[in-house]
Design an enzyme around this catalytic site. Structure first.
Site, PDB file in Angstrom:
ATOM      1  N   GLU A 268      56.317  42.528  20.549  1.00 38.90           N
ATOM      2  CA  GLU A 268      55.084  42.833  19.802  1.00 38.90           C
ATOM      3  C   GLU A 268      54.130  41.647  19.853  1.00 38.90           C
ATOM      4  O   GLU A 268      53.893  40.983  18.833  1.00 38.90           O
ATOM      5  CB  GLU A 268      55.432  43.121  18.338  1.00 38.90           C
ATOM      6  CG  GLU A 268      56.310  44.331  18.136  1.00 38.90           C
ATOM      7  CD  GLU A 268      56.836  44.447  16.709  1.00 38.90           C
ATOM      8  OE1 GLU A 268      56.861  43.447  15.961  1.00 38.90           O
ATOM      9  OE2 GLU A 268      57.235  45.556  16.338  1.00 38.90           O
ATOM     10  N   PRO A 269      53.583  41.336  21.005  1.00 42.67           N
ATOM     11  CA  PRO A 269      52.710  40.168  21.081  1.00 42.67           C
ATOM     12  C   PRO A 269      51.349  40.428  20.455  1.00 42.67           C
ATOM     13  O   PRO A 269      50.774  41.506  20.627  1.00 42.67           O
ATOM     14  CB  PRO A 269      52.563  39.941  22.592  1.00 42.67           C
ATOM     15  CG  PRO A 269      52.793  41.284  23.202  1.00 42.67           C
ATOM     16  CD  PRO A 269      53.741  42.034  22.286  1.00 42.67           C
ATOM     17  N   ARG A 307      41.695  29.837  10.241  1.00 47.85           N
ATOM     18  CA  ARG A 307      42.906  29.188  10.765  1.00 47.85           C
ATOM     19  C   ARG A 307      42.904  27.655  10.613  1.00 47.85           C
ATOM     20  O   ARG A 307      43.925  27.080  10.216  1.00 47.85           O
ATOM     21  CB  ARG A 307      43.154  29.590  12.219  1.00 47.85           C
ATOM     22  CG  ARG A 307      43.310  31.105  12.395  1.00 47.85           C
ATOM     23  CD  ARG A 307      43.839  31.506  13.753  1.00 47.85           C
ATOM     24  NE  ARG A 307      45.250  31.236  13.876  1.00 47.85           N
ATOM     25  CZ  ARG A 307      45.753  30.248  14.539  1.00 47.85           C
ATOM     26  NH1 ARG A 307      44.987  29.414  15.188  1.00 47.85           N
ATOM     27  NH2 ARG A 307      47.052  30.079  14.584  1.00 47.85           N
ATOM     28  N   CYS A 337      30.782  26.440   0.403  1.00 46.26           N
ATOM     29  CA  CYS A 337      30.648  25.539  -0.718  1.00 46.26           C
ATOM     30  C   CYS A 337      32.020  24.952  -1.063  1.00 46.26           C
ATOM     31  O   CYS A 337      32.520  25.095  -2.172  1.00 46.26           O
ATOM     32  CB  CYS A 337      30.074  26.310  -1.906  1.00 46.26           C
ATOM     33  SG  CYS A 337      29.555  25.235  -3.194  1.00 46.26           S
TER      34      CYS A 337
HETATM   35  N1  LLP Z   1      55.224  41.570  14.812  1.00 45.03           N
HETATM   36  C1  LLP Z   1      55.323  41.326  13.494  1.00 45.03           C
HETATM   37  C2  LLP Z   1      56.269  42.105  12.691  1.00 45.03           C
HETATM   38  C3  LLP Z   1      54.526  40.346  12.906  1.00 45.03           C
HETATM   39  O1  LLP Z   1      54.630  40.101  11.595  1.00 45.03           O
HETATM   40  C4  LLP Z   1      53.594  39.625  13.696  1.00 45.03           C
HETATM   41  C5  LLP Z   1      52.732  38.617  13.096  1.00 45.03           C
HETATM   42  C6  LLP Z   1      53.519  39.925  15.072  1.00 45.03           C
HETATM   43  C7  LLP Z   1      54.361  40.894  15.598  1.00 45.03           C
HETATM   44  C8  LLP Z   1      52.560  39.216  15.992  1.00 45.03           C
HETATM   45  O2  LLP Z   1      52.806  37.867  16.035  1.00 45.03           O
HETATM   46  P1  LLP Z   1      52.044  36.944  17.110  1.00 45.03           P
HETATM   47  O3  LLP Z   1      52.511  37.361  18.495  1.00 45.03           O
HETATM   48  O4  LLP Z   1      50.595  37.174  16.984  1.00 45.03           O
HETATM   49  O5  LLP Z   1      52.430  35.570  16.746  1.00 45.03           O
HETATM   50  N2  LLP Z   1      47.586  34.723  10.736  1.00 45.03           N
HETATM   51  C9  LLP Z   1      48.538  33.865  11.414  1.00 45.03           C
HETATM   52  C10 LLP Z   1      49.642  34.630  12.053  1.00 45.03           C
HETATM   53  C11 LLP Z   1      50.392  35.530  11.128  1.00 45.03           C
HETATM   54  C12 LLP Z   1      51.211  36.492  11.926  1.00 45.03           C
HETATM   55  C13 LLP Z   1      51.889  37.485  11.097  1.00 45.03           C
HETATM   56  N3  LLP Z   1      52.724  38.372  11.841  1.00 45.03           N
HETATM   57  C14 LLP Z   1      47.794  32.968  12.409  1.00 45.03           C
HETATM   58  O6  LLP Z   1      46.570  32.949  12.390  1.00 45.03           O
HETATM   59  O7  LLP Z   1      48.433  32.250  13.184  1.00 45.03           O
END
Ligand code: LLP
Length: 410
Positions: A268-269, A307, A337
């Site tokens: 799940e990228p 971020r 602010c």
């Molecule tokens: N699958 C599940 C169940 C997840 O919770 C997430 C991300 C992904 C896939 C995708 O993960 P990725 O490949 O994008 O790392 N807002 C944070 C990241 C939080 C991700 C939460 N879950 C950031 O800006 O780095």
């Protein structure tokens, strides 16, 4: 973004012309970069039966979702609205896995009525699901593997306290519910961390998941979640996906030998697919600085890209208006602010008031985490596809901010 003859372009379109057309701040996504990343990940895991489910939470926009769907990917969604957006963008329900957490059973049921598979992350929800549907509907189980050998700072701690998934020590309880309600558990899922930096961590996760899978014969899939990252900062050493794919292939083939059938391996990228496609274009409104480094204040902030503030994340920043000038050090701030550094002590080609900056790798977790803090509107989003610009989200207006606030007469 390509720099040619002192001009930055995206698929041949000058970046400055995008801002002339749509204003700033502006999120711009290059669809060809998404295509490249999808190809890379598909190639990397081509040695075994797999499915790539795009994590819609990373960049949740119907235009982008529809583009991704064109590549025949599945979808990982976390809420019913994300799910509805995926359906609106043309994904088939049977290509969507609903992985929520801390939701009511009603939300699970709502997702089921929309035709998707659900991934259950607590024993109480599993019991409710079993009682209500028995073997009538398939489900998968989100697991939490703990402790995990995770090498980058903080993650081990994060895992032991993680709220996600059913702890691996509760497999017997899962099995008991499965038997009692004759449930149809078709998948196992784990999402260890967002930003894996080490292949051995991934391989150990796989080993442990395969060993748990042996207690669940006949699975259709084993899902390893997201977390494969791209380099964000100089010297950021990230997983080589091709090597990961080759090494996982050995494990997967070994697992298939005695498992009985060949469950597909799902991923799940999010950030891997859509971080690099995006830039946040912002204008320098003010330059100031006395004893300290110059501060370049911009017309964006953590209301648009949280971020740096939230995770201390590094986003490369380029001066689109003055790319060939010599570099100087700056603090780049937003217009909130509050203290809101987008970068500190950053070497950037000389900045003048009015210059346009590009904050890179802003595709994932940029626009979708934006807010209206300080009553500022969220930026427009543009997708560049086959050399053409497409407005995939309009800039908000004051009317959008007050739309849901009833008028008052006191
Ligand atoms: N699958 C599940 C169940 C997840 O919770 C997430 C991300 C992904 C896939 C995708 O993960 P990725 O490949 O994008 O790392 N807002 C944070 C990241 C939080 C991700 C939460 N879950 C950031 O800006 O780095």
């Amino acid at each position: 973004m390509i720099l040619k003859d002192s001009e930055y372009t995206i698929q041949g379109i000058p970046v400055t012309s995008l801002v002339r057309e749509y204003g700033s701040p502006l999120f711009v996504y290059d669809a060809s970069v998404i295509d490249r990343q999808i190809k890379r990940i598909k190639n990397a895991f081509s040695g075994f039966p797999n499915r790539i489910n795009y994590a819609a939470k990373a960049l949740t926009n119907k235009g982008v979702l529809a583009h991704v769907r064109g590549h025949k990917l599945g979808l990982d969604v976390v809420s019913v609205n994300e799910l509805r957006m995926g359906l609106d963008a043309g994904f088939d329900a049977d290509q969507i896995l609903f992985t929520s957490n801390s939701v009511s059973f009603e939300e699970i049921e709502e997702a089921l009525t929309l035709g998707v598979k659900v991934n259950i992350d607590s024993l109480s929800l599993l019991e409710a699901f079993g009682k209500r549907y028995g073997g009538g509907k398939p489900c998968s189980i989100r697991l939490k593997l703990d402790p995990l050998v995770e090498h980058h700072e903080g993650s081990r701690e994060w895992h032991s306290h993680s709220k996600f998934g059913i702890h691996h020590s509760r497999i017997d309880d899962i099995k008991a519910l499965e038997q009692e309600h004759e449930m149809n558990i078709v998948g196992l899922h784990v999402h260890n961390s967002s930003s894996f930096l080490d292949i051995p961590v991934y391989l150990e996760t796989a080993e442990r998941m395969f060993s748990i899978a042996r207690q669940f014969p006949g699975l259709e899939f084993i899902d390893f979640g997201g977390g494969i990252t791209i380099p964000f900062y100089p010297g950021h050493e990230v997983i080589d996906v091709d090597e990961l794919g080759r090494r996982m292939e050995v494990q997967v083939q070994e697992f298939y030998k005695d498992y009985g059938n060949e469950p597909r391996i799902w991923f799940e990228p999010g950030r891997f697919l859509v971080s690099e496609c995006g830039v946040l274009l912002t204008q320098v409104t003010v330059l100031k600085g006395d004893r300290d480094l110059p501060y370049a204040g911009t017309n964006t902030g953590f209301n648009h890209l949280i971020r740096p503030k939230m995770y201390n994340a590094y986003h490369d920043i380029l001066n689109v208006s003055n790319p060939l000038a010599s570099k100087k050090k700056y603090h780049i701030t937003g217009n909130m602010c509050e203290t809101d550094f987008l970068a500190q002590n950053r070497e950037i080609s000389e900045i003048r008031e009015g210059d346009l900056l590009a904050i890179k790798n802003a595709g994932a977790y940029g626009a979708c985490m934006a807010s209206n803090y300080n009553s500022r509107v969220r930026p427009a989003e543009v997708l560049i596809r086959e050399g053409k610009m497409h407005l995939v989200r309009k800039r908000e207006t004051y009317e959008d901010l007050v739309r849901n606030q009833p008028g008052v007469d006191w």
